[in-house]
Design a protein around this motif. Structure first.
Motif, PDB file in Angstrom:
ATOM      1  N   TYR A  86      21.537 112.275  62.660  1.00  0.00           N
ATOM      2  CA  TYR A  86      23.297 113.037  63.586  1.00  0.00           C
ATOM      3  C   TYR A  86      23.856 111.870  63.232  1.00  0.00           C
ATOM      4  N   VAL A 116      23.037 122.272  65.912  1.00  0.00           N
ATOM      5  CA  VAL A 116      24.465 121.225  67.084  1.00  0.00           C
ATOM      6  C   VAL A 116      23.535 121.657  68.679  1.00  0.00           C
ATOM      7  N   ILE A 146      25.416 116.656  66.037  1.00  0.00           N
ATOM      8  CA  ILE A 146      25.627 117.450  65.224  1.00  0.00           C
ATOM      9  C   ILE A 146      25.296 116.972  63.492  1.00  0.00           C
ATOM     10  N   PHE A 151      28.341 118.903  59.295  1.00  0.00           N
ATOM     11  CA  PHE A 151      29.303 118.463  59.913  1.00  0.00           C
ATOM     12  C   PHE A 151      30.522 118.705  59.356  1.00  0.00           C
ATOM     13  N   ILE A 173      32.733 125.812  65.291  1.00  0.00           N
ATOM     14  CA  ILE A 173      31.237 126.749  65.445  1.00  0.00           C
ATOM     15  C   ILE A 173      31.306 127.785  65.725  1.00  0.00           C
ATOM     16  N   PRO A 181      25.177 126.607  70.039  1.00  0.00           N
ATOM     17  CA  PRO A 181      24.680 125.118  69.681  1.00  0.00           C
ATOM     18  C   PRO A 181      23.270 125.080  70.953  1.00  0.00           C
TER      19      PRO A 181
END
Length: 286
Positions: A86, A116, A146, A151, A173, A181
């Motif tokens: 991450y 996310v 993320i 990403f 996103i 998220p």
């Protein structure tokens, strides 16, 4: 050595004042499975030398851009060098709370490794964190993590933007990838907002990025994106109110149209209208 769970990426540009505090907030994390990547965006205040002299043993990598590329390109550069599962992007003057990575790790594991997740933040109104208040739900660097593969899948940061790059990332996103998220209901970041500090960018740069941003997302409004858009336009209007009240009025009206139930937007609208009237009267007297 196995790849770390988190890669923390700090872009730096002429911001040596609080940099040690920021890096120490990473070193002092309860959860220690991380790597630190520092990227100097061609600073002119000796940042690169300062990092090499003081943090060569702490950082996994210290990178230096040959020319100033802006925050988006600098973050992307750090992400390319990252090995963590991450990514966490942290501004050079903000602070991670000591439990930030531990809370993120526990939450990620509980939620079965979402792409996310984001958390709450606190706002420091002075240099020494003596005046702290709770922040609103705005996507700030340091308050979200993320998945590295995701990403790059969505294209990373848009390097044409020098402001609102985190907002753009989340619109990407929310809208283009139709992903909500996961939210961690804890504060992980102290966002340093010093009232006397000079703006990082000129109004012209902000406007240029904003118009590009508006053109890019000129699509039908979707429910998942409306609140985020409304917050963005309200904050932008507040920022532009003093020097560009007519532009500010445009953005606050867009905020109200997207989220008509936010009382703060109407309050800002009245302040902007008052500013426009005063500006007109001052011109008349001149």
């Amino acid at each position: 050595m196995l790849n770390p769970f988190f890669s923390i990426i700090i872009p730096v540009y002429n911001n040596i004042t609080y940099l040690s505090e920021t890096i120490n907030s990473v070193k002092n994390q309860v959860f220690q499975d991380w790597e630190l990547i520092l990227v100097d965006d061609a600073s002119q205040d000796g940042v690169a030398e300062f990092l090499v002299q003081n943090y060569k043993d702490v950082a996994a990598r210290i990178l230096v851009n040959p020319s100033n590329k802006g925050p988006s390109a600098t973050r992307n550069c750090g992400a390319q060098a990252a090995k963590g599962k991450y990514l966490l992007f942290l501004d050079a003057d903000d602070l991670l709370l000591a439990h930030a990575l531990a809370d993120f790790h526990a939450f990620i594991t509980k939620k079965n490794f979402p792409k996310v997740c984001w958390a709450k933040h606190l706002i420091s109104l002075d240099a020494y964190q003596k005046k702290i208040k709770r922040g609103h739900s705005v996507f700030l660097a340091g308050s979200f993590v993320i998945l590295r593969d995701f990403f790059f899948q969505i294209g990373g940061y848009d390097e044409r933007l020098r402001v609102s790059e985190n907002t753009d990332l989340f619109f990407n996103i929310l809208i283009k990838n139709n992903l909500s998220p996961e939210k961690l209901n804890k504060a992980v970041l102290i966002y340093r907002k010093i009232v006397s500090a000079k703006p990082k960018y000129k109004s012209e740069t902000i406007l240029k990025s904003t118009f590009y941003f508006l053109k890019k997302y000129k699509i039908e409004h979707k429910k998942k994106a409306n609140k985020a858009k409304a917050n963005y336009f309200r904050i932008l209007a507040f920022y532009l109110a003093t020097k560009h009240p007519l532009f500010a009025k445009r953005f606050i009206l867009q905020s109200i149209s997207l989220n008509p139930f936010n009382i703060r937007s109407y309050y800002h609208f009245l302040k902007i209208e008052f500013s426009i009237v005063l500006h007109a009267k001052f011109k008349f007297l001149m």
